[in-house]
Design an enzyme around this catalytic site. Structure first.
Site, PDB file in Angstrom:
ATOM      1  N   TYR A  55      -1.201  -3.578  -6.827  1.00  0.00           N
ATOM      2  CA  TYR A  55      -1.064  -4.277  -5.546  1.00  0.00           C
ATOM      3  C   TYR A  55      -2.423  -4.348  -4.825  1.00  0.00           C
ATOM      4  O   TYR A  55      -3.155  -3.357  -4.757  1.00  0.00           O
ATOM      5  CB  TYR A  55      -0.017  -3.578  -4.652  1.00  0.00           C
ATOM      6  CG  TYR A  55      -0.051  -4.154  -3.264  1.00  0.00           C
ATOM      7  CD1 TYR A  55       0.446  -5.431  -3.028  1.00  0.00           C
ATOM      8  CD2 TYR A  55      -0.663  -3.482  -2.221  1.00  0.00           C
ATOM      9  CE1 TYR A  55       0.346  -6.009  -1.768  1.00  0.00           C
ATOM     10  CE2 TYR A  55      -0.770  -4.047  -0.954  1.00  0.00           C
ATOM     11  CZ  TYR A  55      -0.266  -5.309  -0.742  1.00  0.00           C
ATOM     12  OH  TYR A  55      -0.388  -5.887   0.496  1.00  0.00           O
ATOM     13  N   HIS A  88     -10.701  -2.482  11.513  1.00  0.00           N
ATOM     14  CA  HIS A  88      -9.628  -3.331  10.989  1.00  0.00           C
ATOM     15  C   HIS A  88      -9.393  -4.471  11.984  1.00  0.00           C
ATOM     16  O   HIS A  88      -8.395  -4.492  12.693  1.00  0.00           O
ATOM     17  CB  HIS A  88      -8.375  -2.447  10.836  1.00  0.00           C
ATOM     18  CG  HIS A  88      -7.256  -3.075  10.066  1.00  0.00           C
ATOM     19  ND1 HIS A  88      -5.949  -2.663  10.203  1.00  0.00           N
ATOM     20  CD2 HIS A  88      -7.240  -4.058   9.151  1.00  0.00           C
ATOM     21  CE1 HIS A  88      -5.185  -3.381   9.403  1.00  0.00           C
ATOM     22  NE2 HIS A  88      -5.942  -4.233   8.756  1.00  0.00           N
ATOM     23  N   CYS A 106       0.674  -7.637  11.730  1.00  0.00           N
ATOM     24  CA  CYS A 106       0.897  -7.770  13.177  1.00  0.00           C
ATOM     25  C   CYS A 106       0.092  -8.904  13.791  1.00  0.00           C
ATOM     26  O   CYS A 106      -0.111  -8.943  15.005  1.00  0.00           O
ATOM     27  CB  CYS A 106       0.618  -6.454  13.879  1.00  0.00           C
ATOM     28  SG  CYS A 106       1.828  -5.191  13.468  1.00  0.00           S
ATOM     29  N   GLY A 107      -0.414  -9.825  12.978  1.00  0.00           N
ATOM     30  CA  GLY A 107      -0.926 -11.062  13.548  1.00  0.00           C
ATOM     31  C   GLY A 107      -2.432 -11.302  13.504  1.00  0.00           C
ATOM     32  O   GLY A 107      -2.906 -12.219  14.180  1.00  0.00           O
ATOM     33  N   LYS A 108      -3.192 -10.530  12.727  1.00  0.00           N
ATOM     34  CA  LYS A 108      -4.643 -10.776  12.677  1.00  0.00           C
ATOM     35  C   LYS A 108      -4.963 -12.135  12.060  1.00  0.00           C
ATOM     36  O   LYS A 108      -5.716 -12.924  12.634  1.00  0.00           O
ATOM     37  CB  LYS A 108      -5.366  -9.675  11.864  1.00  0.00           C
ATOM     38  CG  LYS A 108      -5.427  -8.328  12.549  1.00  0.00           C
ATOM     39  CD  LYS A 108      -6.196  -7.303  11.742  1.00  0.00           C
ATOM     40  CE  LYS A 108      -5.613  -7.060  10.381  1.00  0.00           C
ATOM     41  NZ  LYS A 108      -4.225  -6.562  10.371  1.00  0.00           N
ATOM     42  N   ASP A 145      -9.603  -9.897   8.891  1.00  0.00           N
ATOM     43  CA  ASP A 145      -9.072  -8.554   8.602  1.00  0.00           C
ATOM     44  C   ASP A 145     -10.034  -7.405   8.907  1.00  0.00           C
ATOM     45  O   ASP A 145      -9.589  -6.344   9.321  1.00  0.00           O
ATOM     46  CB  ASP A 145      -8.660  -8.494   7.128  1.00  0.00           C
ATOM     47  CG  ASP A 145      -7.697  -7.351   6.813  1.00  0.00           C
ATOM     48  OD1 ASP A 145      -6.715  -7.187   7.562  1.00  0.00           O
ATOM     49  OD2 ASP A 145      -7.930  -6.622   5.841  1.00  0.00           O
ATOM     50  N   SER A 187      -1.414  -3.778  10.124  1.00  0.00           N
ATOM     51  CA  SER A 187      -1.048  -4.687   9.042  1.00  0.00           C
ATOM     52  C   SER A 187       0.228  -5.450   9.393  1.00  0.00           C
ATOM     53  O   SER A 187       1.187  -4.863   9.897  1.00  0.00           O
ATOM     54  CB  SER A 187      -0.835  -3.897   7.757  1.00  0.00           C
ATOM     55  OG  SER A 187      -2.023  -3.240   7.425  1.00  0.00           O
ATOM     56  N   LYS A 224      -9.788  -2.595   1.703  1.00  0.00           N
ATOM     57  CA  LYS A 224      -9.480  -1.475   2.591  1.00  0.00           C
ATOM     58  C   LYS A 224     -10.223  -0.193   2.165  1.00  0.00           C
ATOM     59  O   LYS A 224     -10.699   0.572   3.010  1.00  0.00           O
ATOM     60  CB  LYS A 224      -7.967  -1.225   2.619  1.00  0.00           C
ATOM     61  CG  LYS A 224      -7.144  -2.413   3.157  1.00  0.00           C
ATOM     62  CD  LYS A 224      -7.575  -2.815   4.513  1.00  0.00           C
ATOM     63  CE  LYS A 224      -6.583  -3.448   5.453  1.00  0.00           C
ATOM     64  NZ  LYS A 224      -6.087  -4.773   5.308  1.00  0.00           N
ATOM     65  N   ARG A 275       0.843  -1.193   0.000  1.00  0.00           N
ATOM     66  CA  ARG A 275       0.000   0.000   0.000  1.00  0.00           C
ATOM     67  C   ARG A 275       0.877   1.242   0.000  1.00  0.00           C
ATOM     68  O   ARG A 275       1.983   1.242   0.544  1.00  0.00           O
ATOM     69  CB  ARG A 275      -0.914   0.018   1.222  1.00  0.00           C
ATOM     70  CG  ARG A 275      -2.079  -0.969   1.117  1.00  0.00           C
ATOM     71  CD  ARG A 275      -2.991  -0.914   2.327  1.00  0.00           C
ATOM     72  NE  ARG A 275      -2.324  -1.404   3.504  1.00  0.00           N
ATOM     73  CZ  ARG A 275      -1.751  -0.657   4.438  1.00  0.00           C
ATOM     74  NH1 ARG A 275      -1.809   0.677   4.370  1.00  0.00           N
ATOM     75  NH2 ARG A 275      -1.138  -1.200   5.466  1.00  0.00           N
ATOM     76  N   ARG A 283       1.969 -12.199  -0.637  1.00  0.00           N
ATOM     77  CA  ARG A 283       0.618 -12.510  -0.144  1.00  0.00           C
ATOM     78  C   ARG A 283       0.035 -13.759  -0.798  1.00  0.00           C
ATOM     79  O   ARG A 283       0.291 -14.038  -1.961  1.00  0.00           O
ATOM     80  CB  ARG A 283      -0.323 -11.334  -0.461  1.00  0.00           C
ATOM     81  CG  ARG A 283       0.077 -10.015   0.189  1.00  0.00           C
ATOM     82  CD  ARG A 283      -0.670  -9.802   1.474  1.00  0.00           C
ATOM     83  NE  ARG A 283      -0.114  -8.716   2.272  1.00  0.00           N
ATOM     84  CZ  ARG A 283      -0.638  -8.332   3.433  1.00  0.00           C
ATOM     85  NH1 ARG A 283      -1.712  -8.922   3.911  1.00  0.00           N
ATOM     86  NH2 ARG A 283      -0.088  -7.357   4.135  1.00  0.00           N
TER      87      ARG A 283
HETATM   88  N1  LIG Z   1       6.350 -13.697  17.088  1.00  0.00           N
HETATM   89  C1  LIG Z   1       5.110 -13.748  16.632  1.00  0.00           C
HETATM   90  N2  LIG Z   1       4.875 -13.502  15.317  1.00  0.00           N
HETATM   91  C2  LIG Z   1       3.605 -13.556  14.892  1.00  0.00           C
HETATM   92  C3  LIG Z   1       2.522 -13.868  15.760  1.00  0.00           C
HETATM   93  N3  LIG Z   1       1.381 -13.849  15.042  1.00  0.00           N
HETATM   94  C4  LIG Z   1       1.737 -13.515  13.773  1.00  0.00           C
HETATM   95  N4  LIG Z   1       3.092 -13.350  13.678  1.00  0.00           N
HETATM   96  C5  LIG Z   1       3.853 -13.034  12.442  1.00  0.00           C
HETATM   97  O1  LIG Z   1       3.515 -11.723  12.030  1.00  0.00           O
HETATM   98  C6  LIG Z   1       3.437 -11.652  10.612  1.00  0.00           C
HETATM   99  C7  LIG Z   1       2.104 -11.092  10.199  1.00  0.00           C
HETATM  100  O2  LIG Z   1       1.062 -11.911  10.689  1.00  0.00           O
HETATM  101  P1  LIG Z   1      -0.392 -11.870  10.057  1.00  0.00           P
HETATM  102  O3  LIG Z   1      -1.267 -12.741  10.898  1.00  0.00           O
HETATM  103  O4  LIG Z   1      -0.313 -12.206   8.625  1.00  0.00           O
HETATM  104  O5  LIG Z   1      -0.730 -10.316  10.220  1.00  0.00           O
HETATM  105  P2  LIG Z   1      -2.047  -9.505   9.762  1.00  0.00           P
HETATM  106  O6  LIG Z   1      -2.354  -8.575  10.890  1.00  0.00           O
HETATM  107  O7  LIG Z   1      -3.096 -10.432   9.328  1.00  0.00           O
HETATM  108  O8  LIG Z   1      -1.481  -8.656   8.532  1.00  0.00           O
HETATM  109  P3  LIG Z   1      -2.322  -7.944   7.317  1.00  0.00           P
HETATM  110  O9  LIG Z   1      -2.950  -9.034   6.551  1.00  0.00           O
HETATM  111  O10 LIG Z   1      -1.259  -7.197   6.594  1.00  0.00           O
HETATM  112  O11 LIG Z   1      -3.308  -6.989   7.900  1.00  0.00           O
HETATM  113  C8  LIG Z   1       3.681 -13.046  10.074  1.00  0.00           C
HETATM  114  O12 LIG Z   1       5.003 -13.151   9.627  1.00  0.00           O
HETATM  115  C9  LIG Z   1       3.442 -13.931  11.277  1.00  0.00           C
HETATM  116  O13 LIG Z   1       4.173 -15.120  11.214  1.00  0.00           O
HETATM  117  C10 LIG Z   1       2.800 -14.152  17.138  1.00  0.00           C
HETATM  118  O14 LIG Z   1       1.929 -14.442  17.951  1.00  0.00           O
HETATM  119  N5  LIG Z   1       4.119 -14.060  17.524  1.00  0.00           N
HETATM  120  O1  LIG Z   2      -4.410  -3.958   2.344  1.00  0.00           O
HETATM  121  C1  LIG Z   2      -3.448  -4.670   2.032  1.00  0.00           C
HETATM  122  O2  LIG Z   2      -2.679  -4.458   1.126  1.00  0.00           O
HETATM  123  C2  LIG Z   2      -3.183  -5.911   2.768  1.00  0.00           C
HETATM  124  C3  LIG Z   2      -3.576  -5.813   4.106  1.00  0.00           C
HETATM  125  O3  LIG Z   2      -4.392  -6.591   4.539  1.00  0.00           O
HETATM  126  C4  LIG Z   2      -3.005  -4.718   4.899  1.00  0.00           C
HETATM  127  O4  LIG Z   2      -2.051  -4.072   4.479  1.00  0.00           O
HETATM  128  O5  LIG Z   2      -3.514  -4.516   6.002  1.00  0.00           O
HETATM  129 MN   LIG Z   3      -4.024 -10.604   7.429  1.00  0.00          MN
END
Ligand SMILES: Nc1nc2c(ncn2[C@@H]2O[C@H](COP(=O)(O)OP(=O)(O)OP(=O)(O)O)[C@@H](O)[C@H]2O)c(=O)[nH]1
Ligand SMILES: O=C([O-])CC(=O)C(=O)O
Ligand SMILES: [Mn+2]
Length: 607
Positions: free
Chosen positions: A222, A251, A275-277, A298, A273, A231, A79, A391
């Protein structure tokens, strides 16, 4: 003016007058070679995928059924927050956290960019619906795009085509509102000019007109910039709708936690983003008897139900997940979801036997790969094989942990809201708010290290209120007031309890103090026990924090010092946060008085 003849333009599958006039207007401005109305059928998907293979955008995978690898232009991987605009009539309605331009000026600027921009290309018209089709008030949209990759991805992420279009005109002929969402890669083709696998432009605009509920995106393919239902609509435009109509567009992931006694609790969690969702939404608890089912990963739209509780709906239809770090160990549910096929992988690495790979997927690193830039890659290469923001795009219906009620138009009643960020220091593993206003304060002041999901420097700590900093369609101060109003208008006993979590605190040698992933179930268990009033907590200056004895840590292999350190509230560290929060509130300007009061309480408690 005589109507321009563009093949496909005059055979629309709808009578909706504004859809027809808007599609014609866009076609006349952008002058595509042909118009295709997307019906969402399997035959159509097969045709579009074949075209994408033909054009070199997609490489079919041998290792997964009906799945494809795509590599973006190396400059079009995330983004672009600097190029994202909220074009309200008044700058103060966009507020201090958004880029703003007057709608007339933006319309003029972008109309010039759009003029002739689809020359040599196909214009796809994608009717879509965010959220269940049988909702009382289905949230409709039409995305126009000149990139077949967007059509293939929207089909996975969103309810598209004929079933959505059926909602545009009621049985009695009434035409429903919809959000017009225009996307172009901004790369017209001259006669005889060869196309590239990933067309895009160096000029990019991701623009939202909140008053007319319109989206204009230009120059990027993207996902976060081009899949406009996600989003752009479900957060930036929907947050404005939610403000006006008294609900919340957030979010947040949505999960269902089932206790050994078979009692279900729904939890919504806002993390920035990457951070683990997605991981938390698909969590596989390590503690006996507890289960998690997935509702969304998400976005959550939350409204009060007739019983006074807050109900959440996932408006999406697929997952657009971060690939790196996803493995059978960390997130087996995501791995099983993508193993079902029907997925698009962007900017991951390609194995020699035609499957995908990314950093963190397996213990063993393959001896040879094709990296996301299409180059030969070996473990000796200096750059990662997959882009950090690579992704997977995969249908939610394939998720083995999907909750049966995931697409109930009524939504699921939320018992707890978690806010969380990625902080190496200061912020403890979990912290319970004293009440709603304190919870809103936690959300409004939460902070996180920047990740690769947005272009720019990774690792810098920034305030990211409710994980909505890049996704808020209006003034952040008004948004905080809206959150306070939600609480003030509710029966306090029925409001979700609010918690602030941090899975990412580190020790001196940079190791994570808390094991994370499936072990996060221990934190969820404590959350539920706090709701039930059965778990202990220590009152600290920042909120109610468990000690290790309050958590179920049986069987954890981490040393006790690490667990203690993950839970520690260090007043000296927190005193360093105060000037940062002061600065943040000064930037926001009109921060609602109850949040200023929370800050003063925190300041005095820290001494
Ligand atoms: N150390 C640690 N890393 C984590 C944890 N949960 C997720 N991660 C890592 O953080 C990164 C992002 O995790 P996602 O669950 O994909 O994050 P998201 O918030 O869904 O991201 P977006 O889809 O971009 O909004 C990945 O590389 C995971 O492996 C956790 O509990 N501990
Ligand atoms: O919007 C995107 O490109 C992917 C996503 O989930 C984020 O960045 O939070
Ligand atoms: Mn996600």
């Amino acid at each position: 003016m005589t109507a321009v003849a563009i093949p496909g333009l005059d055979t629309p599958p709808t009578t909706h007058s504004r859809v027809l006039s808007w599609v014609r207007e866009v076609a006349e401005l952008t002058t595509p070679d042909r118009v295709v109305w997307v019906d969402g059928s399997d035959e159509e998907a097969a045709r579009i995928n074949a075209e994408l293979v033909e054009s070199g955008t997609f490489v079919p995978l041998k290792g997964k059924k009906n799945s494809f690898w795509a590599a973006s232009d190396p400059e079009d991987v995330a983004r672009v927050e600097e190029r994202t605009f909220i074009c309200s009539e008044r700058p103060e309605d966009a507020g201090p956290t958004n880029n703003w331009m007057h709608p007339d000026e933006m319309t003029a600027t972008m109309s010039e960019l759009y003029r002739g921009c689809m020359r040599g290309r196909t214009m796809y018209v994608i009717p879509f619906c965010m959220g269940p089709l049988d909702a009382d008030d289905p949230k409709l949209g039409v995305e126009i795009t000149d990139f077949a990759y967007v059509v293939a991805s929207m089909r996975v992420m969103t309810r598209v085509g004929t079933p959505a279009l059926a909602k545009f005109v009621d049985a009695d002929g009434t035409e429903r509102e919809f959000v017009p969402a225009l996307h172009s890669v901004g790369a017209p083709l001259d006669a005889g000019q060869d196309d590239v696998a990933w067309p895009c432009s160096t000029t990019k605009y991701i623009t939202h007109f909140p008053e007319s509920r319109t989206i204009w995106s230009y120059g990027s393919g993207y996902g976060g910039n081009s899949l406009l239902g996600k989003k752009c609509y479900s957060l930036r435009i929907a947050s404005v709708m939610a403000r006006d109509e008294g609900w919340l567009a957030e979010h947040m992931l949505i999960l269902k936690l089932i206790s050994p006694e078979e009692k279900s609790y729904y939890v919504a969690a806002a993390f920035p983003s990457a951070c683990g969702k997605t991981n938390l939404a698909m969590l596989q608890p390590t503690i006996p008897g507890w289960r998690v089912e997935t509702v969304g990963d998400d976005i959550a739209w939350m409204r009060f139900g007739e019983d006074g509780r807050l109900y959440a709906v996932n408006p999406e239809f697929g997952f657009f997940g971060v690939a790196p770090g996803t493995s059978h160990k960390t997130n087996p549910v995501a791995m099983k979801t993508i193993d079902e096929g029907n997925s698009v992988f962007t900017n991951v690495a390609l194995t020699d036997d035609g499957d995908v790979w990314w950093e963190g997927m397996s213990k063993e690193t393959p001896a040879h790969l094709t990296d996301w830039k299409g180059r030969d890659w070996t473990p000796e290469s200096d750059e990662p094989a997959a882009h950090p923001n690579s992704r997977f795009c995969t249908p939610i219906a394939q998720c083995p942990s999907l909750a049966p009620e995931w697409d109930d138009p009524k939504g699921v009643p939320i018992s707890a809201i978690l806010f969380g960020g990625r902080r190496a220091t200061t912020v403890p593993l979990v912290n319970e708010a004293r009440d709603w206003a304190h919870g809103v304060f936690m959300g409004a002041t939460m902070s996180s290290e920047k990740t690769a999901a947005a272009a720019g420097k990774v690792g810098e700590v920034r305030r990211d209120p409710m994980a909505m900093l890049p996704f808020l369609g209006y003034n952040a101060a008004d948004y905080f007031q809206h959150w306070l109003n939600i609480g003030a208008n509710a029966d306090a006993a029925k409001l979700p309890k609010v918690f602030y979590v941090n899975w990412f605190r580190r020790g001196d040698d940079k190791r994570f103090l808390w094991p994370g992933f499936g072990e996060n179930a221990r934190v969820l268990k404590w959350v539920v026990e706090r709701i039930e009033g059965t778990a202990g907590a220590q009152e600290t200056p920042i909120g109610m924090v468990p000690s290790a004895a309050d958590l179920d840590i049986e069987g954890l292999s981490e040393p006790a010092e690490d667990i203690d350190a993950s839970l520690a509230v260090d007043a000296a560290e927190w005193r360093q946060e105060i000037p940062l929060i002061d600065e943040w509130f000064d930037k926001i300007g009109d921060v609602p008085a109850p949040l200023r009061a929370e800050l003063e309480t925190l300041r005095s408690r820290l001494g």
